[in-house]
Design an enzyme around this catalytic site. Structure first.
Site, short mmCIF file in Angstrom:
data_model
loop_
_atom_site.label_atom_id
_atom_site.label_comp_id
_atom_site.label_asym_id
_atom_site.label_seq_id
_atom_site.Cartn_x
_atom_site.Cartn_y
_atom_site.Cartn_z
N LYS A 162 -3.80 -2.14 14.76
CA LYS A 162 -3.03 -1.01 15.53
C LYS A 162 -3.65 -1.12 17.06
O LYS A 162 -4.91 -0.75 17.14
CB LYS A 162 -3.27 0.18 14.80
CG LYS A 162 -2.43 0.36 13.65
CD LYS A 162 -2.22 1.71 12.80
CE LYS A 162 -3.52 2.01 12.05
NZ LYS A 162 -3.43 1.20 10.84
N GLU A 198 0.75 -1.10 0.14
CA GLU A 198 0.00 -0.01 -0.08
C GLU A 198 0.96 1.35 -0.11
O GLU A 198 2.02 1.13 0.22
CB GLU A 198 -0.84 0.12 1.09
CG GLU A 198 0.00 -0.07 2.51
CD GLU A 198 -1.11 0.41 3.80
OE1 GLU A 198 -1.56 1.74 3.59
OE2 GLU A 198 -1.14 0.04 4.73
N ASP A 203 -11.31 -0.67 6.35
CA ASP A 203 -10.55 -2.02 6.07
C ASP A 203 -11.41 -3.15 6.71
O ASP A 203 -11.22 -4.33 5.97
CB ASP A 203 -9.45 -1.63 6.97
CG ASP A 203 -8.39 -0.66 6.49
OD1 ASP A 203 -8.71 -0.20 5.44
OD2 ASP A 203 -7.39 -0.43 7.34
N ASP A 256 -16.46 5.52 14.67
CA ASP A 256 -15.44 5.32 13.62
C ASP A 256 -14.79 4.07 13.60
O ASP A 256 -14.42 3.54 14.49
CB ASP A 256 -14.32 6.44 14.53
CG ASP A 256 -12.92 6.51 13.49
OD1 ASP A 256 -13.00 5.65 12.50
OD2 ASP A 256 -12.14 7.27 13.69
N LYS A 268 -5.03 10.73 1.13
CA LYS A 268 -5.40 9.32 1.59
C LYS A 268 -6.69 8.74 0.94
O LYS A 268 -7.62 9.35 1.01
CB LYS A 268 -5.43 9.48 3.03
CG LYS A 268 -5.82 8.06 3.88
CD LYS A 268 -5.99 8.37 4.99
CE LYS A 268 -6.42 7.09 6.15
NZ LYS A 268 -6.77 7.12 7.45
N SER A 288 -12.95 1.76 11.04
CA SER A 288 -12.18 1.55 9.60
C SER A 288 -13.07 0.79 8.60
O SER A 288 -13.42 -0.04 8.71
CB SER A 288 -10.62 1.03 9.79
OG SER A 288 -9.74 1.30 8.25
N1 PSU Z 1 -0.60 0.44 9.23
C1 PSU Z 1 0.67 1.25 9.29
N2 PSU Z 1 0.44 2.76 8.93
C2 PSU Z 1 -0.61 3.18 8.49
C3 PSU Z 1 -1.87 2.28 8.15
C4 PSU Z 1 -1.57 1.00 8.41
O1 PSU Z 1 1.51 0.79 9.87
O2 PSU Z 1 -0.45 4.44 8.04
C5 PSU Z 1 -2.85 2.56 7.34
C6 PSU Z 1 -3.51 1.99 6.33
O3 PSU Z 1 -3.41 2.34 5.26
C7 PSU Z 1 -4.79 1.72 6.94
C8 PSU Z 1 -5.23 2.91 7.41
O4 PSU Z 1 -5.80 1.13 6.00
O5 PSU Z 1 -4.05 3.14 8.30
C9 PSU Z 1 -6.53 3.10 8.35
O6 PSU Z 1 -6.89 4.35 8.44
P1 PSU Z 1 -8.42 4.61 8.94
O7 PSU Z 1 -8.26 4.09 10.36
O8 PSU Z 1 -8.97 6.02 8.88
O9 PSU Z 1 -9.39 3.71 8.20
MN MN Z 2 -11.54 6.04 10.68
#
Ligand code: PSU
Ligand code: MN
Length: 313
Positions: free
Chosen positions: A159, A25, A142, A138, A86, A140
């Site tokens: 995370k 990614e 994903d 919130d 993003k 994701s």
């Molecule tokens: N893992 C990492 N660093 C990142 C991400 C994941 O070590 O920056 C990113 C990925 O691209 C993931 C995104 O899809 O964070 C999730 O963002 P959000 O919580 O806004 O969906």
């Molecule tokens: Mn989010």
């Protein structure tokens, strides 16, 4: 493929010849890691994958196309981070139609990988249900993507900034297998442990490849999460990192950070609060995932070849 999706020559040829490819990614590069570590790491992930016998395919949106297999100059532009958006699932149509530069999240990279027929994708940590997600909603995208898109995602779990209990509940509800790689527990990004059990434990790339094959040839579709703990020498114990995470979350909420800004803000702030230690951990875990992703891709391709030749059934 349509005019909106393009593979590099190398990726196209590898796919055509049935050689293993691993998707990568660009949100990690543009928003997850600071310059110049992001560029160094992006290039290193590619060389690790090559060393293990697979072809890397870094994904990004450029010139009105989803490009699968960015070259070095293109990766440099994403690492520079200027005028990069993003880009998750819902952002793709806007970024394509305006021909802007879009760094793909895990969700968007999964979409590209599936379109190209790349079965494995290596990254950092999956997005999930944020802490107090029951109030903020919130969650994701994903999580939704991995439930419906046919790709095995190799990550260091989810995370630790998230509510991991609810993230795992969500994955269960939406039918996503969560594989603890050489562990009974679910990895929590900076730490090997989260205290929460993985769904199943597997101990080799061949076993994971067999499970991917079973899921897909049984017609179930959808993704799998391969949770690969950060190497021991690079981990930060959960109790220790959690204090910094809690502080970063308090600050984000005081500053009114919401939506897609939340994750990049937290990662950056945690890095400042740990004096760069969390960054070192982040770099180590993404490289570790690139390695396993390549091994997994090689194992999956070998299995497909053996199946085609009738060596196994
Ligand atoms: N893992 C990492 N660093 C990142 C991400 C994941 O070590 O920056 C990113 C990925 O691209 C993931 C995104 O899809 O964070 C999730 O963002 P959000 O919580 O806004 O969906
Ligand atoms: Mn989010």
């Amino acid at each position: 493929m349509t005019e909106y999706v393009r593979c590099s020559e190398e990726v196209q040829q590898a796919l055509h010849e049935g050689r293993p490819v691993v998707a990568l990614e660009t949100t990690l590069i543009s928003f997850g890691l600071p310059y110049p570590y992001n560029l160094e790491t992006a290039m290193e992930m590619e060389s690790i994958i090559r060393r293990e016998g697979a072809v890397p395919a870094t994904v990004g949106l450029l010139n009105g196309q989803i490009k699968i297999g960015l070259d070095k100059t293109e990766i440099e532009a994403f690492a520079g981070g200027r005028d990069v958006l993003k880009t998750s699932r819902r952002d793709i149509p806007y970024v394509l139609s305006t021909r802007k530069m879009g760094a793909t999240t895990i969700a968007a990279t999964m979409i590209a990988a599936e379109l190209a027929g790349i079965p494995v994708f290596a990254t950092g940590g999956l997005g999930g249900v944020h802490r107090e997600g029951e109030v903020t909603w919130d969650v994701s995208t994903d999580l939704i993507e991995i439930s419906r898109t046919k790709v095995a995602v190799v990550s260091a779990g989810a995370k630790a900034i998230l509510d991991l209990t609810r993230t795992l509940e969500y994955l269960e509800t939406f039918g996503v297998p969560v594989i603890g790689y050489r562990t009974d527990y679910f990895a929590s990004f900076y730490s090997r442990q989260s205290g929460l059990p993985a769904d199943v434990r597997l101990d080799s790339p061949e076993e994971v490849a067999a499970m991917m094959d079973a899921q897909w040839r049984a017609g179930l579709g959808g993704g799998l999460l391969v949770a690969n703990p950060v190497p021991e020498e690079h981990e930060i114990p959960y109790e220790e990192i959690n204090l910094h995470i809690e502080q970063a979350i308090r600050e984000a909420s005081a500053e009114g950070i919401t939506g897609k800004e939340v994750t990049p803000y937290l990662l950056k702030r945690i890095n400042e609060l740990t004096g760069g230690r969390s960054l070192a951990t982040n770099l180590a875990l993404v490289k570790n995932n690139a390695m396993l992703g390549a091994q997994l891709s090689v194992a999956y391709h070998k299995l497909q070849r053996d199946l085609a030749e009738g060596v196994v059934r």
